[in-house]
Design a protein around this motif. Structure first.
Motif, PDB file in Angstrom:
ATOM      1  N   CYS A  92      -5.417   1.166   3.551  1.00  0.00           N
ATOM      2  CA  CYS A  92      -5.545   0.126   2.514  1.00  0.00           C
ATOM      3  C   CYS A  92      -6.745  -0.773   2.788  1.00  0.00           C
ATOM      4  O   CYS A  92      -7.048  -1.100   3.935  1.00  0.00           O
ATOM      5  CB  CYS A  92      -4.256  -0.704   2.514  1.00  0.00           C
ATOM      6  SG  CYS A  92      -4.269  -2.093   1.388  1.00  0.00           S
ATOM      7  N   CYS A  93      -7.420  -1.207   1.706  1.00  0.00           N
ATOM      8  CA  CYS A  93      -8.586  -2.080   1.846  1.00  0.00           C
ATOM      9  C   CYS A  93      -8.176  -3.529   2.073  1.00  0.00           C
ATOM     10  O   CYS A  93      -9.007  -4.380   2.370  1.00  0.00           O
ATOM     11  CB  CYS A  93      -9.473  -1.988   0.616  1.00  0.00           C
ATOM     12  SG  CYS A  93      -8.727  -2.728  -0.867  1.00  0.00           S
TER      13      CYS A  93
ATOM     14  N   CYS B  47      -9.709  -3.002  -5.959  1.00  0.00           N
ATOM     15  CA  CYS B  47     -10.068  -2.693  -4.568  1.00  0.00           C
ATOM     16  C   CYS B  47     -11.581  -2.837  -4.371  1.00  0.00           C
ATOM     17  O   CYS B  47     -12.034  -3.333  -3.342  1.00  0.00           O
ATOM     18  CB  CYS B  47      -9.675  -1.267  -4.201  1.00  0.00           C
ATOM     19  SG  CYS B  47      -7.974  -0.872  -4.562  1.00  0.00           S
TER      20      CYS B  47
ATOM     21  N   LYS C 297     -12.294  -1.573   6.624  1.00  0.00           N
ATOM     22  CA  LYS C 297     -12.762  -0.737   5.505  1.00  0.00           C
ATOM     23  C   LYS C 297     -14.276  -0.808   5.370  1.00  0.00           C
ATOM     24  O   LYS C 297     -14.951   0.214   5.225  1.00  0.00           O
ATOM     25  CB  LYS C 297     -12.062  -1.188   4.212  1.00  0.00           C
ATOM     26  CG  LYS C 297     -12.308  -0.320   3.002  1.00  0.00           C
ATOM     27  CD  LYS C 297     -11.951   1.138   3.197  1.00  0.00           C
ATOM     28  CE  LYS C 297     -10.473   1.425   3.146  1.00  0.00           C
ATOM     29  NZ  LYS C 297     -10.167   2.865   3.249  1.00  0.00           N
TER      30      LYS C 297
ATOM     31  N   GLN D  93     -12.776  -6.310  -3.791  1.00  0.00           N
ATOM     32  CA  GLN D  93     -12.531  -6.690  -2.405  1.00  0.00           C
ATOM     33  C   GLN D  93     -13.588  -6.065  -1.485  1.00  0.00           C
ATOM     34  O   GLN D  93     -14.197  -6.743  -0.671  1.00  0.00           O
ATOM     35  CB  GLN D  93     -11.116  -6.222  -2.013  1.00  0.00           C
ATOM     36  CG  GLN D  93     -10.833  -6.047  -0.533  1.00  0.00           C
ATOM     37  CD  GLN D  93     -10.083  -7.214   0.072  1.00  0.00           C
ATOM     38  OE1 GLN D  93     -10.131  -8.319  -0.469  1.00  0.00           O
ATOM     39  NE2 GLN D  93      -9.433  -6.998   1.184  1.00  0.00           N
TER      40      GLN D  93
ATOM     41  N   CYS E  83       0.826  -1.217   0.000  1.00  0.00           N
ATOM     42  CA  CYS E  83       0.000   0.000   0.000  1.00  0.00           C
ATOM     43  C   CYS E  83       0.857   1.262   0.000  1.00  0.00           C
ATOM     44  O   CYS E  83       0.360   2.349  -0.292  1.00  0.00           O
ATOM     45  CB  CYS E  83      -0.963   0.005   1.184  1.00  0.00           C
ATOM     46  SG  CYS E  83      -0.219   0.485   2.758  1.00  0.00           S
TER      47      CYS E  83
ATOM     48  N   SER F 148      -7.766   4.631  -3.542  1.00  0.00           N
ATOM     49  CA  SER F 148      -6.948   3.415  -3.545  1.00  0.00           C
ATOM     50  C   SER F 148      -5.482   3.794  -3.329  1.00  0.00           C
ATOM     51  O   SER F 148      -5.050   4.897  -3.671  1.00  0.00           O
ATOM     52  CB  SER F 148      -7.117   2.663  -4.861  1.00  0.00           C
ATOM     53  OG  SER F 148      -6.672   3.456  -5.935  1.00  0.00           O
TER      54      SER F 148
ATOM     55  N   PHE G 224      -6.647  -5.492  -0.274  1.00  0.00           N
ATOM     56  CA  PHE G 224      -6.621  -6.341  -1.475  1.00  0.00           C
ATOM     57  C   PHE G 224      -5.175  -6.689  -1.852  1.00  0.00           C
ATOM     58  O   PHE G 224      -4.732  -7.811  -1.663  1.00  0.00           O
ATOM     59  CB  PHE G 224      -7.366  -5.658  -2.628  1.00  0.00           C
ATOM     60  CG  PHE G 224      -7.249  -6.443  -3.915  1.00  0.00           C
ATOM     61  CD1 PHE G 224      -7.767  -7.723  -4.008  1.00  0.00           C
ATOM     62  CD2 PHE G 224      -6.580  -5.916  -5.015  1.00  0.00           C
ATOM     63  CE1 PHE G 224      -7.628  -8.464  -5.182  1.00  0.00           C
ATOM     64  CE2 PHE G 224      -6.442  -6.651  -6.187  1.00  0.00           C
ATOM     65  CZ  PHE G 224      -6.965  -7.923  -6.267  1.00  0.00           C
TER      66      PHE G 224
END
Lengths: 489, 245
Positions: free
Chosen positions: B173-174, B214, B195, B217, A373, B139, B176
Motif C-alpha cells: 500500500c502507498c 493513490c 513507495k 499521494q 489495503c 492500487s 493513502f
C-alpha cells in the motif's frame, strides 16, 4: 467497566503512540526485518499447498459453526474434560479469571516462604487478563518459559506481536537483558549463546517449580482434550513436569471434534511461522496416574466475548486462531510495531478485537489504524474480513460521536455533513467546485498549496499538493458540448 | 457502444485530465461517451470513514443517475470496489427491496476502466504511442477487491514505444487510504516513503496506476523529495498517440 485487554485504558490514541514508536529507528528496523523474514517463509509454505483456499474455507466454516452453537460445545467440553479428571471453571472477566487462578495456586502451593512459584507456557490470554501482575500482587512469582515471553518479562516490557512477543528486540538487546537479569559475567551474542543461557536458566525452573500455567490453542469438545502448539518444547515441559496444571482458555478456542484439528494444524503453523508443522503439538486429556500433572484445571474465559456473538460481523472476529499473519502483512504494523496499538492484541486483528472486547471505551482510534489495503484479509487463514469489520466499527465510533454535542460539532462531522449535502445537490456541488478553485488562491505558495490548517495539515506536512485546476471535468464537458453544438449548427 | 462515464468526484475536481483521456480513448475506439450531469460521488469517503447513514443518499443518487446506462466506465478502482463490495449490503441493511433490485441490475454493467477495455470491449492494443519508461503501481483496491490482475499491464505492454519497468514490492500500500492519510499522517508518510523509494529505484520517468487518489499521494511524496518523476492515470497514457506526441 474494568480494563479488559492489557493496558489500553491508559494508552494514548493510536496516532500519538504510533508517532512516538516511529521515532525509534532500532525498533522499526527490527520489526521490518522480522516481519519480512516471516512473510517470506509463510508465502513459501502456503504456495506449496494446492488446496490452501479450500482449507481457509474449511477453517472459516468450522469456526462459524462452532460460534453459532458455542454454548452447546462449551458444555460438551466441560462434561468430557471433567469425565477425564479435569475440572472446569468459568470466568466472566479478567478479575474472575485471576481470582480463580490465584485461589488454585494457593490451594496447591500452600504458603511457601518467599512466595509460591509458577511456570508459564506462552499464553496471550493470560496477558489479556494481566495475570502476571495479579499473581505478583498475591505473592506468586510467575516465570515465563517461552523464550520471547521470557525476554519480555525480564525486560519489563510488553509483548509486541501475537506469535513473536519480542519481535521488536534484536539479539544484542536480548543479550543485555540476559546479562542483567540472569546476573551473568559474560555472554556471547550469537543465537546459540543466547539459547544456551536461556536453557540453563529455564531447566532449573522446569525441574523445581510444581505449578504450571498454560494457555491453549484448541479445546476439543468431543474429547475434552486441550491442545498447545509451539516451537521450542518449553511449553511441553510446562505441561508435563509440574504437579498441577492450570489452563486458561478464551471460550472461542473450543472446536467440535478431534478431526477438526486436521484443518487448523495445517492452517496455523504455515500462517504463523511459515512452518509445515509446529515442532511440538501437545494434546492432553484430563489426568493420568503417575504420568504428568495430577491436578488439571481449565479456566474458560469470557471477558467480553459473548457480547460479540449476536452480530454476525462482530462474531467473525472470534474466528481468529492467533497466527499473527495479519500483523506481518500489515504495512501499518510494520511501520509502528505492536506497542502503538496500546493493547496486548496488536496489528489488524488487535485493531478489531480490542475495541470490541472493550465496548469501544478505550480504543476508538484503533479502527482507523488501517489504510484498508486488504493485505490482512488476503492472508487470514480463516478468512476474517478485517477491513469490513474495521469499517463496521468506524460506523459505531461515528454514530456514538454524533450522539454527543461535542462530537456533532466536531470539524470532521461538520465537513462530512457538508460534503454529503453537496454530493446530493449537484448544482451546489458544481458551485462549490468553482468557489474552491478561486478560494484556494490565498493558500497558494508558488505552484503548490501551502501548509493547510486543521485536519488537512497532516497532508501538507509530509507531501506536496497541487492546486485545484481552474476547469473541472464537468466544465470541460459542458464547453465541449457547447462547441459541438455550435459546429453542428 | 454507448458508454456512460462516472468520472468520480475527485477526478472531476482535481484530475479532469483523466476524464478527458478516458473520453478520448473511448471515442477513438468508436464508442459514444455520455456524461450524466447529475453524478457526483460514490460515497466511499463517507462509508469508509464510518459515516454510513450519510453514504446512503449518495448510493441512491448514483443508482438514479446510471440506472439506464448500457455500460458505466469508472476510471477509479476504489470507487468500483466501493460499489461492488458495499452497495448490495447497504441496500440490504436498509430493507429497501427496490433499491436492492436496482443495485443488482446495475452492478454487472459497471466497469473499472481497464476492465472495460479488456473484459467488455475485448481489447489490449488501443493504438497508443508513448515512448517513455513507465512503472506501474497496482492500487490495493484494484488488486485485492477488484482482482483486475494483470489487465492494466497487458494494456501497457501493447503501448508502442513504452518501456514497462517492474516496481519493487509493488503490492504494498502507498499509505493513502482516504482519510487514513489525514488521521494517521505520520504512519501514512512512512508508508509513502517506502513507495517513493521503490518508484525512484525503477529509473522510470512515469508512475502509472488506476487510481488518482493513490497517485496524488505518490506524486505528493515524490515532488516533496524533488523527484522529477510524474504520475499518470493509465487512461492518460492510453490516450497518447503518435499525433499527440
Amino acid at each position: 467497566m474494568s480494563v479488559r485487554v492489557g493496558k489500553t485504558a491508559t494508552a494514548p490514541a493510536f496516532p500519538v503512540a504510533a508517532k512516538k514508536a516511529m521515532q525509534d529507528d532500532q525498533l522499526r528496523r527490527n520489526v521490518h526485518h522480522a516481519t519480512s523474514v516471516i512473510r517470506g517463509k509463510r508465502e513459501l509454505r502456503v504456495a506449496e499447498m494446492p488446496d490452501w483456499q479450500r482449507l481457509r474455507d474449511a477453517g472459516h466454516a468450522i469456526k462459524d459453526h462452532t460460534l453459532l452453537y458455542l454454548d452447546h460445545y462449551l458444555e460438551m467440553f466441560e462434561r468430557n474434560c471433567e469425565r477425564a479428571g479435569g475440572k472446569v471453571h468459568w470466568a466472566r472477566d479478567a478479575d474472575e479469571a485471576n481470582a480463580i487462578a490465584i485461589q488454585l495456586i494457593q490451594r496447591y502451593g500452600g504458603t511457601e516462604a518467599g512466595g509460591i512459584e509458577a511456570i508459564k507456557v506462552k499464553t496471550m490470554t493470560s496477558d489479556e487478563v494481566q495475570m502476571n501482575p495479579a499473581l505478583e500482587a498475591a505473592g506468586i512469582h510467575p516465570y515465563e518459559t517461552d523464550l520471547a515471553d521470557m525476554i519480555v518479562q525480564m525486560g519489563e516490557d510488553q509483548p509486541s506481536h501475537i506469535v513473536v512477543p519480542a519481535l521488536h528486540k534484536n539479539r544484542h538487546q536480548i543479550r543485555e537483558i540476559f546479562i542483567k537479569k540472569m546476573e551473568l559475567d559474560s555472554l556471547g551474542d550469537q543465537p546459540a549463546d543466547l539459547a544456551d543461557a536461556a536453557r540453563v536458566y529455564l531447566r532449573e525452573k522446569f525441574l523445581r517449580v510444581k505449578i504450571g500455567i498454560s494457555g491453549a490453542n484448541y479445546a476439543i469438545a468431543e474429547t475434552g482434550a486441550v491442545c498447545v502448539v509451539e516451537s521450542e518444547g518449553n511449553g511441553r515441559m510446562c505441561l508435563t513436569m509440574p504437579d498441577v496444571l492450570i489452563t486458561l482458555i478464551g471460550i472461542e478456542k473450543v472446536i467440535p471434534t478431534f478431526r477438526d484439528l486436521d484443518t487448523f494444524l495445517q492452517l496455523l503453523p504455515r500462517s504463523a511461522t511459515g512452518e509445515r508443522m509446529n515442532p511440538y503439538n501437545s494434546l492432553w486429556t484430563g489426568v493420568h496416574p503417575g504420568d504428568g500433572p495430577q491436578a488439571f484445571h481449565v479456566i474458560l474465559l469470557d471477558n467480553g466475548r459473548t457480547e460479540l456473538l449476536e452480530n454476525e460481523r462482530e462474531r467473525e472476529t472470534l474466528d481468529c486462531i492467533r497466527c499473527g499473519a495479519c500483523l506481518n502483512a500489515c504495512p501499518v504494523y510494520r511501520e509502528t510495531g505492536g506497542h502503538a496499538y496500546g493493547s496486548i492484541y496488536s496489528g489488524p486483528i488487535g485493531a478489531i478485537l480490542s475495541p470490541q472486547l472493550q465496548s469501544m471505551e478505550h480504543s476508538r482510534s484503533l479502527p482507523y489504524a488501517s489504510s484498508l489495503c486488504g493485505a490482512c484479509y488476503e492472508v487470514c487463514p480463516v478468512k476474517i474480513n478485517i477491513p469490513e469489520t474495521l469499517i463496521h466499527l468506524r460506523g459505531r465510533v461515528v454514530r456514538e460521536n454524533q450522539e454527543t454535542f461535542l462530537g456533532s460539532i466536531a470539524p470532521e462531522n461538520l465537513g462530512m455533513q457538508l460534503a454529503a449535502h453537496l454530493f446530493t445537490h449537484p448544482d451546489e456541488y458544481e458551485m462549490a467546485q468553482s468557489l474552491a478553485a478561486i478560494g484556494q488562491k490565498p493558500l497558494m505558495r508558488g505552484d503548490l498549496i501551502g501548509p493547510l490548517p486543521g485536519l488537512l495539515g497532516g497532508w501538507t506536512k509530509f507531501r506536496d499538493l497541487a492546486p485545484i485546476p481552474s476547469q473541472s471535468f464537468r466544465d470541460w464537458w459542458k464547453s465541449r458540448e457547447k462547441q459541438q453544438h455550435k459546429e453542428a449548427r | 457502444m454507448r458508454i456512460a462515464l462516472f468520472v468520480a468526484c475527485y477526478n472531476d475536481t482535481l484530475f479532469p485530465r483523466t476524464g478527458i483521456a478516458v473520453t478520448s480513448v473511448l471515442e477513438r475506439l468508436g464508442h459514444t461517451v455520455e456524461f450524466p450531469m447529475q453524478q457526483t460521488c460514490c460515497g466511499q469517503m463517507h462509508y469508509n470513514t464510518g459515516y454510513h447513514n450519510e453514504a446512503l443518499p449518495l448510493l441512491r443518487q448514483f443508482v438514479e443517475t446510471f440506472r439506464h446506462a448500457e455500460a458505466v466506465c469508472v476510471p477509479s478502482a476504489s470507487c468500483v470496489a466501493m460499489m461492488r463490495e458495499h452497495y448490495e449490503l447497504m441496500a440490504q441493511k436498509e430493507n429497501d427491496e427496490i433499491l436492492l433490485a436496482d443495485v443488482r441490475a446495475l452492478l454487472p454493467r459497471i466497469y473499472e476502466f481497464s476492465e472495460l477495455l479488456v473484459d467488455c470491449l475485448g481489447l489490449e492494443d488501443v493504438g497508443a504511442y508513448f515512448p517513455y519508461k513507465v512503472t506501474y503501481h497496482p492500487s490495493c483496491h484494484s488488486l485485492r477487491m477488484l482482482h483486475v490482475a494483470d489487465k492494466p499491464l497487458r494494456l501497457l505492454r501493447k503501448v508502442k514505444g513504452l518501456e514497462l519497468i517492474e516496481l519493487a514490492n509493488r503490492e504494498q500500500c502507498c499509505g493513502f487510504g482516504g482519510t487514513f492519510a489525514v488521521k494517521n499522517p505520520d504512519v501514512s508518510a512512512a508508508m509513502l516513503k517506502e513507495k517513493t523509494t521503490a518508484v525512484e529505484g525503477t529509473g522510470a520517468s512515469i508512475c502509472a496506476a488506476l487510481d488518482n487518489s493513490c497517485l496524488m499521494q505518490i506524486w505528493g511524496g515524490l515532488h516533496r523529495e524533488g523527484s522529477p518523476i510524474r504520475t499518470m492515470h493509465l487512461a492518460e497514457i492510453l490516450a497518447e498517440t503518435e499525433a499527440t506526441q
